[in-house]
Design a protein around this motif. Structure first.
Motif, short mmCIF file in Angstrom:
data_model
loop_
_atom_site.label_atom_id
_atom_site.label_comp_id
_atom_site.label_asym_id
_atom_site.label_seq_id
_atom_site.Cartn_x
_atom_site.Cartn_y
_atom_site.Cartn_z
N VAL A 1 -7.37 -5.31 -3.34
CA VAL A 1 -6.16 -5.39 -2.53
C VAL A 1 -6.09 -6.75 -1.83
O VAL A 1 -6.84 -7.01 -0.90
CB VAL A 1 -6.11 -4.27 -1.47
N VAL B 1 -6.45 7.25 -4.27
CA VAL B 1 -6.70 6.22 -3.26
C VAL B 1 -8.00 5.47 -3.52
O VAL B 1 -8.07 4.25 -3.37
CB VAL B 1 -6.74 6.86 -1.85
N ASP C 1 -9.35 4.51 -6.10
CA ASP C 1 -9.27 3.49 -7.15
C ASP C 1 -8.74 2.16 -6.61
O ASP C 1 -8.79 1.15 -7.30
CB ASP C 1 -8.33 3.96 -8.27
N ARG C 2 -8.25 2.18 -5.40
CA ARG C 2 -7.57 1.02 -4.83
C ARG C 2 -8.60 0.08 -4.18
O ARG C 2 -8.78 0.07 -2.97
CB ARG C 2 -6.54 1.50 -3.81
N ARG D 1 -3.89 8.64 -10.78
CA ARG D 1 -4.05 7.63 -9.73
C ARG D 1 -4.57 8.29 -8.46
O ARG D 1 -4.18 9.42 -8.13
CB ARG D 1 -2.71 6.93 -9.44
N ILE E 1 0.85 -1.19 0.00
CA ILE E 1 0.00 0.00 0.00
C ILE E 1 0.88 1.24 0.00
O ILE E 1 0.63 2.22 -0.70
CB ILE E 1 -0.94 0.01 1.22
N LYS F 1 -9.15 -7.53 -11.16
CA LYS F 1 -8.80 -6.19 -11.63
C LYS F 1 -9.07 -6.03 -13.13
O LYS F 1 -9.52 -4.97 -13.59
CB LYS F 1 -7.32 -5.93 -11.34
N ASP G 1 2.10 1.78 -3.41
CA ASP G 1 1.07 2.37 -4.27
C ASP G 1 0.86 3.84 -3.92
O ASP G 1 0.55 4.65 -4.80
CB ASP G 1 -0.25 1.60 -4.14
N ASP G 2 1.05 4.20 -2.64
CA ASP G 2 1.02 5.61 -2.26
C ASP G 2 2.06 6.40 -3.06
O ASP G 2 1.80 7.52 -3.52
CB ASP G 2 1.31 5.77 -0.77
#
Length: 443
Positions: A333, A327, A329-330, A325, A307, A416, A310-311
């Motif tokens: 996980v 948050v 959209d995440r 991009r 995570i 995904k 991805d941040d």
């Protein structure tokens, strides 16, 4: 006062990756880290890498002392590599010290010799991670036998008797690991429900396997106090109205982690935090102060190194992309719990689907039916995959089996990409592998 284009407070996964990218673009970057043992962040030094090393070598029946030596050699190599990844760059600098905000973009850094250095950054990225939570049990914090998730992996001697407070995912990983080396492990937890997020049939399988392996559980108990003696700690708890005592060489508090913000001096800034100390961020990880971002565990939410990575991608898309991009959209996980065998999940569980009245078709296969599980000599576990009966897309999957942490990524990719479950069912896999189980479980 030294000024930098970018200051990163903390050497975590997202921050160090961002630092490397920014220096590669010729920008000045200062990374502030208060502990020389934390170059590279939590995962490398006190999290996923050392714990998985110890878990793997416990499964191999390596001695505890040898496993600790292997772990230290591994993280020492990675720590050194990460330090030089930044410090060797022409525009990169690593500063040892404890940072405290005195304004939105100005920090005072207390150096190891006690002196104070003031620095200013055009952009600031807070990447200080999380710290263990110690529950308010009488005598626990003061106990000389107390361990947390960090110190538990720094023991030179294997505890003969270990009490773990907390039957969550962290507690179970440590219980499984220490049990594999020969510790007598007793787990105490206030909840009567065992890993309640998981489906009941999966939880029951895991519970029975851990008990069969020799781990003792006491659920639905209240822990009254911890009292030190010369060679052991005495943990008093109440179970079904009856006072009981268990003796331990070490007591491990595995009751979660909280954002590491208490000493950052955020009261001197316009950066807002939640009641739990998590830094408040928007969908792009921007704090309430201009040009200040938060990365990783310090902002609350899922505490996974991937995570944090991805941040980094989200922030990079703002600095050099088109803010493509964010948050929100995440949504896909996966996660894994490294007990033996490991538990992995992505998307909905059957329990969650039922609670939300989502229609589903379930595919289920016991791991004993997978040839590779027999080859690995651990056929425990189960595969569960939920599918939308109308669209044939995968809603979620739970795998409690050997190498589940690898197979779950394949399923996450299918979710995904909005692929029908038949794509996984009909794919030709190498043999013998755990991934080829998808041919059978999805029939």
């Amino acid at each position: 006062m030294n000024k930098y284009e970018n200051i990163i407070v903390g050497f975590g996964k997202g921050g160090k990756t961002l630092a490397k990218t920014l220096t590669a673009k010729g920008q000045s970057v200062l990374v502030i880290e208060k502990s020389k043992r934390m170059y590279g962040g939590t995962c490398i030094n006190i999290g996923c890498i050392p714990s998985k090393s110890l878990i793997l070598n416990g499964e191999k029946k390596m001695s505890f002392s040898t496993a600790i030596e292997h772990k230290e050699k591994l993280i020492g190599m990675l720590r050194n590599k990460n330090y030089h990844m930044i410090s060797d760059e022409a525009t990169g600098e690593v500063l040892d010290g404890t940072a405290k905000f005195v304004a939105d973009h100005i920090l005072e850094v207390t150096l190891p010799d006690g002196s104070i250095k003031q620095v200013e950054g055009e952009r600031i990225f807070i990447n200080t991670g999380a710290v263990p939570v110690i529950p308010p049990i009488v005598g626990l914090r003061e106990s000389t036998y107390l361990l947390d998730s960090t110190s538990a992996m720094d023991q030179e001697k294997l505890p003969d008797n270990l009490v773990i407070i907390g039957a969550g995912y962290i507690g179970l990983e440590f219980a499984s690991m220490f049990n594999s080396y020969g510790s007598k492990v007793t787990v105490l937890d206030a909840s009567t429900d065992f890993i309640s997020r998981e489906d009941d049939d999966v939880s029951e399988l895991i519970y029975n396997d851990l008990v069969e392996a020799g781990i003792e559980f006491h659920l639905g108990v209240s822990i009254d106090k911890v009292k030190d003696h010369a060679d052991f700690a005495e943990v008093t708890y109440t179970e079904n109205g009856e006072k009981k005592i268990v003796k331990a060489n070490k007591v491990l508090a595995a009751t979660g982690r909280k954002p590491n913000t208490s000493e950052l001096g955020l009261e001197n800034t316009s950066i807002q935090v939640t009641d739990r100390g998590a830094i408040v961020v928007d969908d792009f990880l921007r704090t309430t102060a201009d040009d200040v971002w938060a990365i990783g565990d310090v902002k609350g939410g899922l505490q996974f190194t991937y995570i944090s990575l991805d941040d980094y991608r989200i922030i990079l898309s703002q600095l050099f992309g088109e803010e493509e991009r964010k948050v929100s959209d995440r949504v896909v996980v996966p996660y894994s719990v490294f007990i033996t065998p490991p538990l992995s999940n992505v998307g909905l569980t059957e329990k969650e689907a039922q609670k939300r009245n989502i229609d589903y078709k379930i595919f289920k296969l016991m791991a004993a039916g997978v040839p590779k599980a027999q080859v690995l000599e651990d056929a425990r576990g189960v595969f569960k995959i939920l599918v939308d009966p109308k669209t044939e897309q995968i809603l979620g999957a739970t795998i409690y089996a050997e190498e589940s942490h690898e197979v779950i990524n394949l399923i996450a990719l299918a979710i995904k990409a909005n692929l029908p479950y038949t794509m996984l069912r009909d794919t030709i896999y190498t043999h013998p592998t755990m991934s080829e189980s998808l041919n059978d479980v999805l029939k």
